[in-house]
Design a protein around this motif. Structure first.
Motif, PDB file in Angstrom:
ATOM      1  N   GLU A  28       0.926  -1.305   0.056  1.00 27.30           N
ATOM      2  CA  GLU A  28       0.179  -0.174   0.048  1.00 27.30           C
ATOM      3  C   GLU A  28       0.826   1.355   0.040  1.00 27.30           C
ATOM      4  OE1 GLU A  28      -3.659  -1.049   2.788  1.00 27.30           O
ATOM      5  OE2 GLU A  28      -1.783  -2.217   3.167  1.00 27.30           O
ATOM      6  N   PRO A  29       0.713   1.961  -1.299  1.00 31.15           N
ATOM      7  CA  PRO A  29       1.805   2.640  -1.304  1.00 31.15           C
ATOM      8  C   PRO A  29       1.422   4.318  -0.467  1.00 31.15           C
ATOM      9  CG  PRO A  29       0.461   2.955  -3.138  1.00 31.15           C
ATOM     10  CD  PRO A  29       0.299   1.634  -2.529  1.00 31.15           C
ATOM     11  N   TYR A  30       0.208   4.295   0.251  1.00 28.19           N
ATOM     12  CA  TYR A  30      -0.588   5.440   0.628  1.00 28.19           C
ATOM     13  C   TYR A  30       0.094   5.456   2.375  1.00 28.19           C
ATOM     14  CZ  TYR A  30      -3.888   2.553   0.981  1.00 28.19           C
ATOM     15  OH  TYR A  30      -4.950   1.290   1.442  1.00 28.19           O
ATOM     16  N   THR A  49       5.657   9.967  -2.845  1.00 23.51           N
ATOM     17  CA  THR A  49       4.650   9.069  -3.235  1.00 23.51           C
ATOM     18  C   THR A  49       3.502   9.469  -4.305  1.00 23.51           C
ATOM     19  OG1 THR A  49       5.172   8.181  -1.077  1.00 23.51           O
ATOM     20  CG2 THR A  49       2.922   7.452  -2.008  1.00 23.51           C
ATOM     21  N   LEU A  50       3.266  10.870  -3.703  1.00 19.83           N
ATOM     22  CA  LEU A  50       2.326  11.410  -4.376  1.00 19.83           C
ATOM     23  C   LEU A  50       2.584  11.764  -5.971  1.00 19.83           C
ATOM     24  CD1 LEU A  50       0.565  14.059  -2.126  1.00 19.83           C
ATOM     25  CD2 LEU A  50      -0.381  11.933  -2.825  1.00 19.83           C
ATOM     26  N   LYS A  51       3.714  12.106  -6.193  1.00 20.65           N
ATOM     27  CA  LYS A  51       4.334  12.223  -7.357  1.00 20.65           C
ATOM     28  C   LYS A  51       4.222  11.058  -8.162  1.00 20.65           C
ATOM     29  CE  LYS A  51       7.934  15.048  -9.445  1.00 20.65           C
ATOM     30  NZ  LYS A  51       9.303  15.547  -9.102  1.00 20.65           N
ATOM     31  N   THR A  52       4.865   9.995  -7.555  1.00 19.69           N
ATOM     32  CA  THR A  52       4.817   8.457  -8.300  1.00 19.69           C
ATOM     33  C   THR A  52       3.612   8.131  -8.509  1.00 19.69           C
ATOM     34  OG1 THR A  52       6.619   8.137  -6.664  1.00 19.69           O
ATOM     35  CG2 THR A  52       5.742   6.320  -7.823  1.00 19.69           C
ATOM     36  N   LEU A  53       2.477   8.371  -7.749  1.00 17.89           N
ATOM     37  CA  LEU A  53       1.136   7.932  -8.144  1.00 17.89           C
ATOM     38  C   LEU A  53       0.449   8.796  -9.006  1.00 17.89           C
ATOM     39  CD1 LEU A  53      -0.044   7.129  -4.435  1.00 17.89           C
ATOM     40  CD2 LEU A  53       0.662   5.319  -6.483  1.00 17.89           C
ATOM     41  N   GLN A  54       1.330  10.172  -9.284  1.00 22.15           N
ATOM     42  CA  GLN A  54       0.567  11.116  -9.911  1.00 22.15           C
ATOM     43  C   GLN A  54      -0.704  11.575  -9.508  1.00 22.15           C
ATOM     44  OE1 GLN A  54       0.835   9.133 -13.907  1.00 22.15           O
ATOM     45  NE2 GLN A  54       2.406  10.939 -14.476  1.00 22.15           N
ATOM     46  N   LEU A  55      -0.871  11.970  -8.105  1.00 20.70           N
ATOM     47  CA  LEU A  55      -2.010  12.332  -7.338  1.00 20.70           C
ATOM     48  C   LEU A  55      -1.739  13.506  -6.712  1.00 20.70           C
ATOM     49  CD1 LEU A  55      -3.206   8.760  -5.643  1.00 20.70           C
ATOM     50  CD2 LEU A  55      -4.164  10.366  -7.558  1.00 20.70           C
ATOM     51  N   VAL A  58      -4.169  11.879  -1.149  1.00 24.41           N
ATOM     52  CA  VAL A  58      -4.561  10.643  -0.958  1.00 24.41           C
ATOM     53  C   VAL A  58      -5.831  10.800  -0.093  1.00 24.41           C
ATOM     54  CG1 VAL A  58      -2.885   9.189  -1.754  1.00 24.41           C
ATOM     55  CG2 VAL A  58      -2.878  10.108   0.550  1.00 24.41           C
TER      56      VAL A  58
END
Ligand code: A2P
Length: 270
Positions: A28-30, A49-55, A58
């Protein structure tokens, strides 16, 4: 009754809400991992993490475990003798770093996981606490029903999120397989027949019906669908009591390899 999960949400203590069922995953990346608990690592780590997930944000960001390991990018740091390298952090200071992430809009809600009552109380009684944890993600199913922790969390408006709600995959690498298999339980299977459901659906519905969020894991499309079909029936009060009586207070996921960590959460009764 609505058959989908989309209308079934539980309110959180910060004004947001959480679906009562979600997809369990093995990574779970979040969540905030044990090697990133230093307060100064929290915000930049989440930004990465947000950059990796492009978000942009969360919904829920949680401290995965109250035990800290040597900070860094190795998720399981060990010394030359193969022993895990532990670290000490002030969990309250880490919590303040999560509060800052929420204030900055990077996360909607913040919570914890695998915290025992003492560790929850540590956060709840922190001077100047800005946000309470909205949730505590712990092992929870009929063989490990967590009645005391559930009551404590309900009193403090903290939602319990049940991991391993089906009794785990029984992988001997990380599961105590000396324990009986949950989904083979005779009562759960006979209740399955009674309600025209599977034992898996019975145990998921059991938790949802008592206000516990479930995150069952499955790699199988039919079983994933099956696990969401729990909103078209209701377990009677009598049967809920019978399922509660199955509680054996046995953990499947003991994480004994970390039991010598000073903050290992499972020595306490709950
Ligand atoms: P699979 O991926 O083959 O479906 P938990 O969520 O308690 O950790 O349980 C995960 C285990 O339960 C996995 O081994 C998964 O296997 C299995 N599982 C998931 N859904 C069901 C189901 N509806 N019935 C039986 N086993 C299930």
């Amino acid at each position: 009754m609505d058959l989908s999960s989309s209308f079934h949400h539980i309110p959180l203590n910060d004004g947001n809400s959480i679906p009562v069922i979600g997809l369990g995953t093995y990574s779970e990346p979040y969540l905030l991992w044990v090697t990133h608990l230093l307060p100064k690592m929290v915000y930049p780590g989440l930004e990465r993490t947000l950059k990796t997930l492009q978000l942009d944000y969360v919904d829920l960001f949680i401290i995965e475990m109250p035990i800290a390991f040597k900070p860094g990018d190795d998720p399981y740091p060990k010394d030359e003798n193969g022993k895990y390298i532990y670290h000490s952090v002030d969990l309250c200071a880490t919590w303040e770093a999560l509060e800052a992430c929420k204030d900055a809009g990077l996360v909607k809600s913040i919570g914890v996981s695998n915290f025992n009552r003492r560790q929850l109380e540590l956060i709840l009684s922190k001077p100047g606490l800005k946000y309470k944890p909205v949730s505590n993600q712990v092992e929870c199913h009929p063989y490990f029903a967590q009645p005391k922790l559930l009551k404590f969390c309900q009193q403090h408006d903290i939602v319990i999120v049940a991991y391993s709600p089906l009794g785990t995959s029984r992988n001997p690498l990380w599961v105590n397989v000396a324990t009986p298999a949950l989904l083979e339980d005779s009562l759960l299977n006979s209740l399955g027949k009674k309600y025209n459901k599977t034992a898996a659906q019975i145990v998921l519905r059991f938790n949802v019906q008592r206000g516990v969020v479930v995150i069952p894991k499955s790699f199988n499309p039919e079983r994933i669908q099956e696990n969401f079909q729990i909103f078209d029936f209701c377990i009677s009060e009598e049967d809920m009591k019978a399922i509660e009586a199955l509680n054996k207070n046995i953990r499947f996921v003991e994480l004994l390899m970390w039991s010598d960590h000073p903050e290992y959460p499972f020595h306490d009764e709950y």
